[in-house]
Each structure stands twice: as structure tokens, then as C-alpha cells.
Design a protein around this motif. Structure first.
Motif, PDB file in Angstrom:
ATOM      1  N   ILE A 137      -9.441  -2.404  53.517  1.00 47.95           N
ATOM      2  CA  ILE A 137     -10.739  -2.201  52.870  1.00 47.95           C
ATOM      3  C   ILE A 137     -10.577  -1.655  51.458  1.00 47.95           C
ATOM      4  CG2 ILE A 137     -12.953  -0.995  53.000  1.00 47.95           C
ATOM      5  CD1 ILE A 137     -12.739  -1.083  56.029  1.00 47.95           C
ATOM      6  N   SER A 138      -9.639  -0.725  51.274  1.00 43.52           N
ATOM      7  CA  SER A 138      -9.431  -0.199  49.922  1.00 43.52           C
ATOM      8  C   SER A 138      -9.014  -1.313  48.973  1.00 43.52           C
ATOM      9  CB  SER A 138      -8.385   0.914  49.941  1.00 43.52           C
ATOM     10  OG  SER A 138      -7.179   0.488  50.552  1.00 43.52           O
ATOM     11  N   GLY A 139      -8.232  -2.268  49.470  1.00 43.13           N
ATOM     12  CA  GLY A 139      -7.797  -3.394  48.649  1.00 43.13           C
ATOM     13  C   GLY A 139      -8.948  -4.281  48.223  1.00 43.13           C
ATOM     14  N   ILE A 140      -9.874  -4.556  49.150  1.00 46.91           N
ATOM     15  CA  ILE A 140     -10.992  -5.429  48.777  1.00 46.91           C
ATOM     16  C   ILE A 140     -11.965  -4.695  47.860  1.00 46.91           C
ATOM     17  CG2 ILE A 140     -12.329  -4.928  50.868  1.00 46.91           C
ATOM     18  CD1 ILE A 140     -12.308  -8.120  48.664  1.00 46.91           C
ATOM     19  N   ILE A 141     -12.095  -3.384  48.012  1.00 49.67           N
ATOM     20  CA  ILE A 141     -12.953  -2.644  47.086  1.00 49.67           C
ATOM     21  C   ILE A 141     -12.400  -2.742  45.670  1.00 49.67           C
ATOM     22  CG2 ILE A 141     -13.776  -0.356  46.420  1.00 49.67           C
ATOM     23  CD1 ILE A 141     -14.023   0.320  49.393  1.00 49.67           C
ATOM     24  N   GLU A 142     -11.089  -2.562  45.515  1.00 49.83           N
ATOM     25  CA  GLU A 142     -10.480  -2.661  44.187  1.00 49.83           C
ATOM     26  C   GLU A 142     -10.652  -4.068  43.608  1.00 49.83           C
ATOM     27  OE1 GLU A 142      -6.447  -1.487  44.664  1.00 49.83           O
ATOM     28  OE2 GLU A 142      -6.882   0.647  44.474  1.00 49.83           O
ATOM     29  N   PHE A 143     -10.350  -5.081  44.422  1.00 52.13           N
ATOM     30  CA  PHE A 143     -10.445  -6.469  43.965  1.00 52.13           C
ATOM     31  C   PHE A 143     -11.896  -6.820  43.626  1.00 52.13           C
ATOM     32  CE2 PHE A 143     -11.082 -11.006  44.771  1.00 52.13           C
ATOM     33  CZ  PHE A 143     -10.049 -11.582  44.049  1.00 52.13           C
ATOM     34  N   ALA A 144     -12.822  -6.438  44.488  1.00 53.85           N
ATOM     35  CA  ALA A 144     -14.227  -6.786  44.281  1.00 53.85           C
ATOM     36  C   ALA A 144     -14.817  -6.039  43.088  1.00 53.85           C
ATOM     37  CB  ALA A 144     -15.032  -6.498  45.545  1.00 53.85           C
ATOM     38  N   THR A 145     -14.345  -4.821  42.837  1.00 45.86           N
ATOM     39  CA  THR A 145     -14.816  -4.077  41.669  1.00 45.86           C
ATOM     40  C   THR A 145     -14.438  -4.809  40.387  1.00 45.86           C
ATOM     41  OG1 THR A 145     -14.687  -1.944  42.813  1.00 45.86           O
ATOM     42  CG2 THR A 145     -14.667  -1.892  40.413  1.00 45.86           C
TER      43      THR A 145
END
Length: 243
Positions: A137-145
Motif C-alpha cells: 500500500i505504501s508503494g501505491i500511495i507513492e506511485f499514485a501521488t
């Protein structure tokens, strides 16, 4: 050299030093905070679908088809057209484990029936990008940001819409990535699918969502996803009335 000239020389050097330091600080300062006053869309929305190892083919299709159906829903289109600018920018991404985040349907501007149907068609034909992997989830938050802040139009609001069925099980806790996203002006909302993790709604509430008017909704099982994402999009898009 007179005392006056020496003092003036020192003052000039001090002024140059201060100006140099100020320029250096401005260079390092993050420039990602959006400028709302020049917005040309009401919302830049990143739709993030969970395709980690816990999601089978049937469950992926329920997400994909439910999302496609939502952009054919009259209430979703009505919510878009009630905005000041009457259009949104939207992109679909898929996510799983470390390094497994990918844009699946590129940015589109949706503001009328034709553009909504075209985006729905692309979602409906969207292939699955990953078939296994952890829940990062932390990875998708960074990517999506990063994806949100690269939207093709300036937006009044920048929002990440994360759907998932599990807690983060790799990397660092998602609230660190969430807090960085908030500082950059990005809001994170969630759709927790509870079929495997009954406490996921609470987890999303405390560790995932954040930002102005952030919220999380639930789908008790994947079969409930289509209706849940439809209602979520209406709420998410309609919040432009508050800005």
C-alpha cells in the motif's frame, strides 16, 4: 578606504549572500503543491486497483467491470457536471508488490456522456497487469501521488482512490507515505474489500486515508464492489461542491 565604504561593501556582500541563500532554499523547496486558482478541472482522480496475489481472476474482473459500469452511471456523470468546471481528469492504475505499480488506462478528461463512455470502454477492456505479488500500500500511495501531480490539467483537488482487500505486508507502514502525500496536497480515499480481512475498514481509516474530507467505504465481498465504487465515486466527485 573609509569606514562608510567598508560598511557599504560588507552590506552589499551580506545582501548577495542572503539572496543566494534564498535562491538555494527556493530551489530545494517542493514545487508540487498544486495551485488551485488556475484549475481547469474540478478533480484529478487516480483510481488504484488491487491486483496482488490475494486477488484471483474473477475478483479482478469484478473490480474492472464494476469501475467501467460506474462511468456509465447517470448519477456519476451528473456529479461531474455539477462541478464549477464540469469535468474531471481520471486515470486507472494497478498495484501489487514492490515495483509493481503501473498505469493501465492513461489520463483522460471526462466531462460529458461521450467522454465518460469512452473511458468506461477502456476500463472494460483493461488487461490485468500483474498476477501475483505482495500488498504494498505504501508503494501505491507513492506511485499514485506522483501520478496525480502529473495530471494533464491543473485541478482544484487531487485525490487517490485506493481499492484493496488486505493490509500492507511489505515495506514500511503506509501512514508515512500517506503523510507525505497530504503535505503535497493530495487526498487519499479508500474502498476496503472485507472478504479476507474483516478489520480492514479500521486499518484503512487509521493507516491509509488522509487529507481534506478523506473517507473510506467498504464492500463486504467482491460481489458488492460495483455498487460500492459507484457510490464512492459519486461522493468523491461531489466533494467539489465544498471547494
Amino acid at each position: 578606504m573609509t569606514k562608510f565604504v567598508v560598511a557599504q561593501s560588507i552590506a552589499n556582500r551580506a545582501g548577495l549572500l542572503l539572496a543566494s541563500l534564498l535562491a538555494f532554499v527556493l530551489l530545494l523547496a517542493p514545487a508540487a503543491t498544486p495551485v488551485r486558482s488556475t484549475a481547469t478541472v474540478d478533480l484529478a482522480l487516480v483510481l488504484a486497483l488491487d491486483v496482488s496475489g490475494s486477488v484471483n481472476g474473477y475478483e479482478y474482473r469484478l473490480q474492472r467491470d464494476g469501475l467501467a459500469a460506474a462511468f456509465r452511471d447517470p448519477e456519476v456523470l451528473a456529479a461531474i457536471q455539477l462541478g464549477q468546471r464540469k469535468r474531471i481528469a481520471v486515470v486507472a492504475v494497478q498495484w501489487a508488490g514492490v515495483g509493481k505499480q503501473l498505469i493501465s488506462v492513461p489520463w483522460k478528461i471526462v466531462g460529458d456522456l461521450e467522454s465518460a463512455l469512452a473511458f468506461s470502454d477502456e476500463l472494460k477492456s483493461m488487461p490485468r497487469n500483474f498476477i501475483n505479488g505482495e500488498t504494498h500500500i505504501s508503494g501505491i500511495i507513492e506511485f499514485a501521488t506522483k501520478t496525480a501531480l502529473q495530471a494533464p490539467a491543473m485541478a482544484a483537488r487531487y485525490v487517490i482512490d485506493i481499492s484493496g482487500d488486505g493490509m500492507d505486508n511489505v515495506g514500511y507502514a503506509p501512514d508515512f507515505a500517506r503523510n507525505r502525500a497530504i503535505k503535497l496536497g493530495v487526498t487519499i480515499n479508500g474502498l476496503a474489500i472485507l472478504n479476507e480481512t474483516p478489520r480492514l475498514l479500521e486499518y484503512y481509516h487509521h493507516r491509509v486515508i488522509g487529507g481534506p474530507n478523506a473517507f473510506v467505504m467498504k464492500a463486504n465481498r467482491y460481489e458488492d464492489y460495483a455498487e460500492a465504487i459507484r457510490k464512492k465515486l459519486i461522493r468523491e466527485i461531489s466533494q467539489h461542491l465544498l471547494t
